[in-house]
Design an enzyme around this catalytic site. Structure first.
Site: not given
Ligand code: IPE
Ligand code: IPE
Ligand code: MG
Length: 248
Positions: A77, A204, A139, A33, A196, A45, A74, A31, A28, A41
């Site tokens: 989306w 999550s 691995l 970063w 996390r 990624h 899931s 975004g 996580d 964003r």
């Molecule tokens: C969890 O992160 C999903 C992944 C890392 C793929 P999210 O950023 O989607 O989770 P929430 O919305 O903050 O709980």
């Molecule tokens: C995790 O980073 C990547 C995915 C969920 C795929 P985020 O996109 O959730 O980044 P933040 O939480 O907005 O910083």
């Molecule tokens: Mg996130």
């Protein structure tokens, strides 16, 4: 490749050789970063995908048997169409570029999650990768794609219910193993450590059943900054934990 049975010389941190067999990471903070750098964003990624490369190799070197990375939930989306399509594009790019190298490093790719909800190209690439690496003994690198733990449990329950309805399974015979053997993680070692990044302290919808007795570690590092040292620190922290499983 000589595989993982021996304790690798490059594993300096886990005193007592107590390396977690199965590590899962909620990657996580991509975004945030990007936002800190005034970048879109997608740039976060992309940097996150680089961190995946680094951490997979580090986990392999440190003797972890399975590394499960939450790549797309899931619930993801719910993001904008643009971001979803960027993420799908990146996943495809990653698989196209990395399979050969993973294979040469004796890494076995697997997936968990509901692939039926994903685009055909991505599924084909993932399946190619899984097939190409299926005889590797190093691995286990598990990508969670369109994964949600509640969805995973729902699929297991449906399968059990249909066997009960067909008369091939009796309700009295349903036990923990009936569920566990129907989860996407059925072929993996038990989850020892769940990490996390980015300072959020929630699961999550990730590996809810499997996390029952996993050690949890929440770190403030944003995923793109999570590197070999960060993984080494996490394994070192794990090495100090006393696990009880309800006993004593
Ligand atoms: C969890 O992160 C999903 C992944 C890392 C793929 P999210 O950023 O989607 O989770 P929430 O919305 O903050 O709980
Ligand atoms: C995790 O980073 C990547 C995915 C969920 C795929 P985020 O996109 O959730 O980044 P933040 O939480 O907005 O910083
Ligand atoms: Mg996130």
């Amino acid at each position: 490749m000589s595989g993982l049975s021996a304790s690798p010389a490059s594993s300096p941190v886990t005193g007592g050789g107590n390396v977690p067999r199965h590590v899962a990471i909620i990657m996580d903070g991509n975004g945030r970063w990007a936002k800190r750098r005034f970048l879109p964003r997608i740039a976060g990624h992309r940097a996150g995908a680089e961190a995946v490369r680094t951490v997979v190799r580090a986990a392999r070197d440190m003797g972890v048997q399975a590394l499960t990375l939450y790549a797309f939930s899931s619930e993801n989306w719910r993001r904008s169409t643009e971001e979803v399509s960027d993420l799908m594009g990146l996943l495809k790019l990653y698989l196209r570029r990395e399979i050969r190298e993973l294979n040469s490093e004796n890494v076995r790719l697997r997936t968990i999650g509901d692939l039926s909800g994903l685009g055909k190209d991505l599924v084909a690439l993932a399946q190619e990768g899984v097939e190409a690496t299926k005889n590797n003994t190093g691995l286990n690198f598990v990508l969670a794609l369109n994964y949600g733990a509640q969805d995973e449990m729902l699929r297991a329950v449906r399968d059990i219910a249909s066997q009960v309805a067909a008369g091939t399974l009796s309700p009295a015979d349903i036990d923990h193993a009936s569920i566990e053997t129907r989860l996407d993680t059925r072929d993996l070692p038990p989850l020892d450590l769940l990490i996390r990044t980015s300072g959020e302290r929630r699961l999550s919808n990730f590996l809810l059943w499997q996390a029952a007795y996993a050690e949890l570690l929440f770190v403030d590092t944003l995923w793109p900054d999570f590197d070999r040292k960060a993984l080494a620190d996490a394994l070192s922290d794990y090495g100090t934990r006393e696990r009880r499983f309800g006993g004593r």
